[in-house]
Design an enzyme around this catalytic site. Structure first.
Site, PDB file in Angstrom:
ATOM      1  N   ALA A   1       2.747   9.078  -8.311  1.00  0.00           N
ATOM      2  CA  ALA A   1       3.827   9.792  -8.995  1.00  0.00           C
ATOM      3  C   ALA A   1       5.138   9.397  -8.319  1.00  0.00           C
ATOM      4  O   ALA A   1       5.151   8.914  -7.180  1.00  0.00           O
ATOM      5  CB  ALA A   1       3.593  11.292  -8.901  1.00  0.00           C
TER       6      ALA A   1
ATOM      7  N   GLY B   1      -1.103   9.361  -7.722  1.00  0.00           N
ATOM      8  CA  GLY B   1      -1.222   9.467  -9.174  1.00  0.00           C
ATOM      9  C   GLY B   1      -1.703   8.189  -9.830  1.00  0.00           C
ATOM     10  O   GLY B   1      -2.277   8.227 -10.920  1.00  0.00           O
TER      11      GLY B   1
ATOM     12  N   GLU C   1      -5.313   8.406  -9.617  1.00  0.00           N
ATOM     13  CA  GLU C   1      -5.725   9.489 -10.524  1.00  0.00           C
ATOM     14  C   GLU C   1      -5.638   9.054 -11.985  1.00  0.00           C
ATOM     15  O   GLU C   1      -6.514   9.382 -12.792  1.00  0.00           O
ATOM     16  CB  GLU C   1      -4.850  10.722 -10.268  1.00  0.00           C
ATOM     17  CG  GLU C   1      -5.132  11.326  -8.892  1.00  0.00           C
ATOM     18  CD  GLU C   1      -4.102  12.367  -8.488  1.00  0.00           C
ATOM     19  OE1 GLU C   1      -2.904  12.001  -8.401  1.00  0.00           O
ATOM     20  OE2 GLU C   1      -4.474  13.514  -8.269  1.00  0.00           O
TER      21      GLU C   1
ATOM     22  N   GLU D   1      -1.318  11.467  -0.626  1.00  0.00           N
ATOM     23  CA  GLU D   1      -0.393  12.595  -0.761  1.00  0.00           C
ATOM     24  C   GLU D   1      -0.265  13.415   0.509  1.00  0.00           C
ATOM     25  O   GLU D   1       0.781  13.996   0.791  1.00  0.00           O
ATOM     26  CB  GLU D   1      -0.848  13.519  -1.910  1.00  0.00           C
ATOM     27  CG  GLU D   1      -0.679  12.922  -3.299  1.00  0.00           C
ATOM     28  CD  GLU D   1      -1.866  12.132  -3.798  1.00  0.00           C
ATOM     29  OE1 GLU D   1      -2.727  11.732  -2.973  1.00  0.00           O
ATOM     30  OE2 GLU D   1      -1.935  11.877  -5.012  1.00  0.00           O
TER      31      GLU D   1
HETATM   32  N1  CAA Z   1       7.546   6.785  -5.903  1.00  0.00           N
HETATM   33  C1  CAA Z   1       8.795   6.268  -5.953  1.00  0.00           C
HETATM   34  N2  CAA Z   1       9.119   5.031  -5.499  1.00  0.00           N
HETATM   35  C2  CAA Z   1       8.128   4.295  -4.973  1.00  0.00           C
HETATM   36  C3  CAA Z   1       6.803   4.760  -4.880  1.00  0.00           C
HETATM   37  C4  CAA Z   1       6.527   6.072  -5.390  1.00  0.00           C
HETATM   38  N3  CAA Z   1       5.274   6.604  -5.410  1.00  0.00           N
HETATM   39  N4  CAA Z   1       6.041   3.822  -4.298  1.00  0.00           N
HETATM   40  C5  CAA Z   1       6.858   2.774  -4.036  1.00  0.00           C
HETATM   41  N5  CAA Z   1       8.117   3.065  -4.442  1.00  0.00           N
HETATM   42  C6  CAA Z   1       9.305   2.218  -4.341  1.00  0.00           C
HETATM   43  C7  CAA Z   1       9.806   2.129  -2.912  1.00  0.00           C
HETATM   44  O1  CAA Z   1      10.601   3.258  -2.580  1.00  0.00           O
HETATM   45  C8  CAA Z   1      10.599   0.833  -2.952  1.00  0.00           C
HETATM   46  O2  CAA Z   1      11.823   1.091  -3.589  1.00  0.00           O
HETATM   47  P1  CAA Z   1      13.210   0.537  -2.911  1.00  0.00           P
HETATM   48  O3  CAA Z   1      13.056  -0.966  -2.969  1.00  0.00           O
HETATM   49  O4  CAA Z   1      14.255   1.058  -3.806  1.00  0.00           O
HETATM   50  O5  CAA Z   1      13.233   1.050  -1.521  1.00  0.00           O
HETATM   51  C9  CAA Z   1       9.759  -0.023  -3.917  1.00  0.00           C
HETATM   52  O6  CAA Z   1       8.967   0.878  -4.673  1.00  0.00           O
HETATM   53  C10 CAA Z   1       8.834  -0.974  -3.181  1.00  0.00           C
HETATM   54  O7  CAA Z   1       8.038  -0.210  -2.286  1.00  0.00           O
HETATM   55  P2  CAA Z   1       7.886  -0.564  -0.727  1.00  0.00           P
HETATM   56  O8  CAA Z   1       9.122  -1.230  -0.223  1.00  0.00           O
HETATM   57  O9  CAA Z   1       7.457   0.679  -0.032  1.00  0.00           O
HETATM   58  O10 CAA Z   1       6.707  -1.645  -0.810  1.00  0.00           O
HETATM   59  P3  CAA Z   1       5.647  -2.009   0.316  1.00  0.00           P
HETATM   60  O11 CAA Z   1       4.934  -3.195  -0.185  1.00  0.00           O
HETATM   61  O12 CAA Z   1       6.289  -2.046   1.652  1.00  0.00           O
HETATM   62  O13 CAA Z   1       4.627  -0.753   0.352  1.00  0.00           O
HETATM   63  C11 CAA Z   1       3.210   0.945  -0.622  1.00  0.00           C
HETATM   64  C12 CAA Z   1       3.806  -0.489  -0.740  1.00  0.00           C
HETATM   65  C13 CAA Z   1       2.242   0.999   0.552  1.00  0.00           C
HETATM   66  C14 CAA Z   1       2.462   1.203  -1.928  1.00  0.00           C
HETATM   67  C15 CAA Z   1       4.350   1.962  -0.427  1.00  0.00           C
HETATM   68  O14 CAA Z   1       5.354   1.741  -1.396  1.00  0.00           O
HETATM   69  C16 CAA Z   1       3.929   3.397  -0.522  1.00  0.00           C
HETATM   70  O15 CAA Z   1       3.346   3.922   0.401  1.00  0.00           O
HETATM   71  N6  CAA Z   1       4.240   4.074  -1.651  1.00  0.00           N
HETATM   72  C17 CAA Z   1       3.982   5.481  -1.839  1.00  0.00           C
HETATM   73  C18 CAA Z   1       2.520   5.767  -2.095  1.00  0.00           C
HETATM   74  C19 CAA Z   1       2.292   7.247  -2.247  1.00  0.00           C
HETATM   75  O16 CAA Z   1       2.521   8.018  -1.340  1.00  0.00           O
HETATM   76  N7  CAA Z   1       1.798   7.682  -3.422  1.00  0.00           N
HETATM   77  C20 CAA Z   1       1.543   9.062  -3.720  1.00  0.00           C
HETATM   78  C21 CAA Z   1       2.703   9.676  -4.472  1.00  0.00           C
HETATM   79  S1  CAA Z   1       2.542  11.427  -4.713  1.00  0.00           S
HETATM   80  C22 CAA Z   1       1.499  11.615  -6.031  1.00  0.00           C
HETATM   81  O17 CAA Z   1       1.046  10.651  -6.615  1.00  0.00           O
HETATM   82  C23 CAA Z   1       1.185  13.032  -6.430  1.00  0.00           C
HETATM   83  C24 CAA Z   1       0.102  13.156  -7.441  1.00  0.00           C
HETATM   84  O18 CAA Z   1      -1.037  13.348  -7.105  1.00  0.00           O
HETATM   85  C25 CAA Z   1       0.380  13.130  -8.865  1.00  0.00           C
END
Ligand code: CAA
Length: 258
Positions: free
Chosen positions: A65, A109, A112, A132
């Site tokens: 998400a 998400g 999911e 999460e």
């Molecule tokens: N939401 C918003 N933006 C996101 C995102 C997310 N879930 N995941 C990645 N992005 C964005 C980053 O902020 C970044 O944007 P900027 O260039 O503007 O900074 C861009 O995508 C590229 O991401 P990274 O620079 O972080 O890329 P990476 O290769 O270094 O890392 C990753 C990849 C390990 C997937 C890392 O991006 C990450 O950990 N993302 C978040 C994963 C996460 O926590 N997901 C759970 C979300 S909560 C949820 O989903 C609730 C639910 O149950 C419904």
């Protein structure tokens, strides 16, 4: 219809939805999930389409998400706005089979959403996780429930408590994904598989999907009883006669969805 956050196309009898927010690793914003719901509804209404594939990019199916979109929301924003509930569930309501073709990250998400689909085909670079907990929350789109049913308590609990990711091989061993496909061939294979399903008799496809899903919702006895009724009812279709005649005559069945 044109969309802002997804791409859609049809490939013969298959509907294809490509998540398309490359700058955010396909983070599943409200707008994106609204569009996924609209695209599914439109494929659902199109008689020419028999199955749907949802995919992302080579780097990310979806990284979860949209964290930046959620960051400042209050409890009342989430609760009264029915966050997740208001649009994501459309995926589980689709009668036509929906295949998730997952390459790269399927996190939070994203994992999911893939699990809401009927089955997951994984590229060899796919990585699944429910991170999460690292954000101070828990999965909110069924992750604690569906992942546990797919991979069992021990692995699901570890993943939800630590945020550890599974690679494609572990996901296949654990039963989360049906098959691993070389990354370069993933989409072609997913569309081919969806096309094979779409060429089957549609009433039997709908009933097969309903019957398998029953296994997650009812007791064994109730599920078997429901299966039996559906099995028997398919003998009322022209396609059952066609399918069995074609077998006897050593030819390919030509189903009419009747
Ligand atoms: N939401 C918003 N933006 C996101 C995102 C997310 N879930 N995941 C990645 N992005 C964005 C980053 O902020 C970044 O944007 P900027 O260039 O503007 O900074 C861009 O995508 C590229 O991401 P990274 O620079 O972080 O890329 P990476 O290769 O270094 O890392 C990753 C990849 C390990 C997937 C890392 O991006 C990450 O950990 N993302 C978040 C994963 C996460 O926590 N997901 C759970 C979300 S909560 C949820 O989903 C609730 C639910 O149950 C419904």
């Amino acid at each position: 219809m044109s969309y802002e956050y997804i791409l859609t196309e049809t490939r013969e009898n298959v509907g294809l939805i490509t998540l398309n927010r490359p700058d955010a690793l396909n983070a599943l914003s409200d707008g994106l999930m609204d569009e996924v719901g609209q695209a599914l509804t439109s494929f659902e209404q199109d008689d020419a389409i028999g199955a749907v594939v949802i995919t992302g990019s080579e780097k990310a199916f979806a990284a979860g998400a949209d964290i930046k979109g959620m960051k400042d929301r209050s409890y009342m924003d989430m609760y009264l706005g029915n966050f997740i509930g208001r649009n994501w569930e459309q995926v589980t309501r689709c009668r036509k089979p929906v295949i998730a073709a997952v390459a790269g990250y399927a996190l939070g998400g994203g994992c999911e959403l893939a699990m809401m689909c009927d089955f997951i085909l994984a590229a060899d670079n796919a990585r699944f996780g429910q991170p999460e907990i690292k954000l101070g929350i828990i999965p909110g789109a069924g992750g604690t429930q569906r992942l546990t049913r797919f991979v069992g308590k021990s692995k699901a609990m570890e993943m939800c408590l630590t945020g550890r990711m599974m690679d494609a091989q572990e996901a296949e061993r654990a039963g989360l994904v049906s098959r691993i496909i070389p990354s370069a061939d993933l989409l072609e294979e997913a569309v081919k598989t969806a096309g094979e399903i779409a060429a089957m008799s549609r009433p039997s496809v709908f009933m097969a999907k309903t019957a398998v899903n029953k296994a997650y919702e009812t007791t064994l006895a109730e599920g078997v009883a429901a299966e039996r009724i559906m099995f028997q009812s398919l003998f009322a279709t022209e396609d059952q006669k066609e399918g069995m005649s074609a077998f006897s005559e050593k030819r390919t069945a030509d189903f009419k969805n009747r």
